[in-house]
Enzyme design. Structure first.
Site, PDB file in Angstrom:
ATOM      1  N   ASN A 222      22.948   9.784   1.503  1.00  0.00           N
ATOM      2  CA  ASN A 222      23.168  10.041   0.083  1.00  0.00           C
ATOM      3  C   ASN A 222      21.954  10.808  -0.410  1.00  0.00           C
ATOM      4  O   ASN A 222      20.922  10.226  -0.741  1.00  0.00           O
ATOM      5  CB  ASN A 222      23.341   8.726  -0.676  1.00  0.00           C
ATOM      6  CG  ASN A 222      23.657   8.931  -2.153  1.00  0.00           C
ATOM      7  OD1 ASN A 222      23.565  10.037  -2.671  1.00  0.00           O
ATOM      8  ND2 ASN A 222      24.020   7.867  -2.837  1.00  0.00           N
TER       9      ASN A 222
ATOM     10  N   ARG B  99      27.718  11.577   0.925  1.00  0.00           N
ATOM     11  CA  ARG B  99      28.250  11.516  -0.430  1.00  0.00           C
ATOM     12  C   ARG B  99      27.989  12.860  -1.088  1.00  0.00           C
ATOM     13  O   ARG B  99      26.866  13.358  -1.088  1.00  0.00           O
ATOM     14  CB  ARG B  99      27.559  10.415  -1.229  1.00  0.00           C
ATOM     15  CG  ARG B  99      27.883  10.460  -2.734  1.00  0.00           C
ATOM     16  CD  ARG B  99      27.077   9.417  -3.477  1.00  0.00           C
ATOM     17  NE  ARG B  99      27.280   9.503  -4.922  1.00  0.00           N
ATOM     18  CZ  ARG B  99      26.354   9.859  -5.804  1.00  0.00           C
ATOM     19  NH1 ARG B  99      25.135  10.182  -5.394  1.00  0.00           N
ATOM     20  NH2 ARG B  99      26.621   9.907  -7.082  1.00  0.00           N
TER      21      ARG B  99
ATOM     22  N   HIS C 235      31.751   8.354  -9.822  1.00  0.00           N
ATOM     23  CA  HIS C 235      31.685   7.002  -9.239  1.00  0.00           C
ATOM     24  C   HIS C 235      32.965   6.678  -8.470  1.00  0.00           C
ATOM     25  O   HIS C 235      33.332   5.507  -8.324  1.00  0.00           O
ATOM     26  CB  HIS C 235      31.477   5.930 -10.326  1.00  0.00           C
ATOM     27  CG  HIS C 235      30.176   6.033 -11.053  1.00  0.00           C
ATOM     28  ND1 HIS C 235      30.066   5.826 -12.411  1.00  0.00           N
ATOM     29  CD2 HIS C 235      28.922   6.324 -10.627  1.00  0.00           C
ATOM     30  CE1 HIS C 235      28.807   5.985 -12.786  1.00  0.00           C
ATOM     31  NE2 HIS C 235      28.087   6.285 -11.714  1.00  0.00           N
TER      32      HIS C 235
ATOM     33  N   ARG D 240      21.952   8.451 -20.999  1.00  0.00           N
ATOM     34  CA  ARG D 240      22.968   9.422 -21.432  1.00  0.00           C
ATOM     35  C   ARG D 240      23.637   8.951 -22.713  1.00  0.00           C
ATOM     36  O   ARG D 240      23.893   7.773 -22.897  1.00  0.00           O
ATOM     37  CB  ARG D 240      24.014   9.640 -20.339  1.00  0.00           C
ATOM     38  CG  ARG D 240      23.460  10.210 -19.055  1.00  0.00           C
ATOM     39  CD  ARG D 240      24.549  10.325 -17.999  1.00  0.00           C
ATOM     40  NE  ARG D 240      23.979  10.590 -16.682  1.00  0.00           N
ATOM     41  CZ  ARG D 240      24.445  10.102 -15.537  1.00  0.00           C
ATOM     42  NH1 ARG D 240      25.512   9.312 -15.558  1.00  0.00           N
ATOM     43  NH2 ARG D 240      23.877  10.389 -14.395  1.00  0.00           N
TER      44      ARG D 240
ATOM     45  N   GLU E  46      29.242   1.497  -1.900  1.00  0.00           N
ATOM     46  CA  GLU E  46      29.623   2.894  -1.715  1.00  0.00           C
ATOM     47  C   GLU E  46      29.346   3.368  -0.290  1.00  0.00           C
ATOM     48  O   GLU E  46      30.111   4.157   0.274  1.00  0.00           O
ATOM     49  CB  GLU E  46      28.887   3.761  -2.729  1.00  0.00           C
ATOM     50  CG  GLU E  46      29.320   3.482  -4.162  1.00  0.00           C
ATOM     51  CD  GLU E  46      28.451   4.156  -5.202  1.00  0.00           C
ATOM     52  OE1 GLU E  46      28.887   5.179  -5.750  1.00  0.00           O
ATOM     53  OE2 GLU E  46      27.342   3.663  -5.459  1.00  0.00           O
TER      54      GLU E  46
END
Length: 400
Positions: free
Chosen positions: A7, A94, A183, A244, A388
């Site tokens: 990743n 990923r 996601h 964010r 993940e």
């Protein structure tokens, strides 16, 4: 089969070596501060022999150097998990944005790399970094098959009415401006695990997955497929997040730019990196710090907490309406798995749906897979830790 999961971020590289037969983690670690201009590069890893946490300061000038450092640790006689690179059967990567090109994982070839590059303007901070990881692995492990799992792929099942924006259609036709969602590997993994808790055929289920972390998104999963999700063209849309802003009036961008003589890029940087919990509280993007502020009576911490919870409540409520009901609400990721106060604050708004929470189970659950709803709750509520890396490993094995 042993799968090395990579990743790669712009200045970081996480890895796990997974035995796909047992799904056990043989090795894992993280390279930080990668880059020619970075200082104090660091490789953090767990010894595969003893489990001891270790660190190495290294000059990580680029992702190729970082990957070489990872391989050296994997082969280390004292801490390593393998004795030869030949033991690595595949590499799984990923990649954040696959645009409309990819609705599933794929094996890497030159055409796949080209398409990932074409999507880089949709994820300028992520896709180029992901590509660096892929190219470094191709160079250091030629001949080892590589798979790519996309954050956006799971959401490619959204109907047009869910992904289209109310702007001139030509912008979608010419530039593919639409909601993509992110996601996806987490939402896919958690929604599949959620099925085990429901006494229904998968095609008849309605599940809402709340991936709540520094980056947060919520997805409506109907019949095992994503039918709507809160993030959009970029990960900026949706909930109030760690740094964010989430959903805002688009005109705010121009308004701030005019008032403070800033460029659009500067305003977007504020919305991405200086807003959310951090911007509202003025102290931190970490919910643990927000909670401490609330305990101390800090007004802005209370505002940040309430805004985060309310944004989640509105999205969950809209997805209940969109699916005409819900069978299960699942919480995952750092906040979703560990913050019982936020779970409780969100769920208290769904008493009208017959949601009933076992307060003791909810308060005691931190990172465990647990049903936190009562036996007579009309909607099942479960906390499921995401994984993940395991999803990427499974997808890679399936490709082979």
């Amino acid at each position: 089969m042993k799968v090395l999961v990579i990743n790669a971020g712009s200045t970081s590289l996480k890895y796990q070596l997974i035995d796909s037969d047992t799904e056990g983690v043989l090795a894992k670690g993280l390279c930080e501060r990668i880059g020619a201009d970075a200082e104090g590069g660091m490789l953090k890893y767990n010894s595969s022999k003893t489990g001891e946490k270790k660190e190495k300061e290294l000059d990580l000038t680029d992702h190729g150097v970082a990957l070489k450092a990872v391989i050296d640790v994997l082969l280390d006689p004292e801490d390593g998990a393998i004795s030869s690179l030949d033991e690595i059967d595949a590499v799984g990567h990923r990649v954040v944005h696959g645009g409309e090109y990819f609705n599933s994982s794929v094996l890497v070839d030159d055409e796949v790399i080209k398409k990932i590059e074409e999507c880089s303007d949709l994820a300028p901070l992520h896709n180029p970094a992901n590509l660096l990881g892929i190219k470094a692995c191709r160079e250091l492990m030629p001949g080892v098959p590589q798979g790519v799992t996309f954050d956006t792929a799971f959401h490619q099942t959204m109907p047009e009415k869910a992904y289209i924006y109310g702007i001139p259609y030509s912008y979608y036709e010419n530039y593919k401006i639409r909601r993509y969602g992110f996601h996806g590997t987490s939402h896919s993994y958690v929604s599949k695990k959620s099925l085990a808790y429901l006494d229904k055929a998968p095609e008849d289920t309605k599940i809402i997955v709340c991936h709540l972390g520094g980056g947060a998104s919520i997805t409506a999963v109907k019949g095992g497929k994503s039918v709507d999700t809160s993030m959009g063209l970029t990960p900026l849309e949706g909930l109030v997040m760690g740094t964010r802003s989430g959903n805002i009036d688009p005109a705010i961008v121009q308004y701030i730019a005019d008032k403070e003589n800033k460029s659009v890029d500067e305003v977007l940087n504020i919305l991405n990196k200086k807003s959310g919990l951090f911007g509202l509280s003025g102290k931190s993007s970490d919910c643990r710090d927000i909670d401490a502020g609330i305990q101390a009576g800090d007004k802005r911490s209370i505002i940040a907490f309430n805004a985060f919870v309310y944004s989640a409540v509105k999205i969950i409520g809209s997805y209940i309406a969109a699916m005409n009901g819900v069978d299960m609400i699942t919480f995952t990721a750092g906040i979703g798995e560990n913050d019982d106060k936020i779970r409780a604050a969100i769920l208290e708004n769904f008493g009208y749906m017959g949601v009933k929470i076992d307060a003791d189970k909810n308060a005691a659950t931190h990172g465990d897979e647990v049903v936190i709803s009562t036996d007579d709750s009309a909607v099942k509520v479960v906390v499921i830790p995401t994984n993940e890396e395991l999803t990427i490993a499974r997808e890679t094995v399936a490709l082979l």
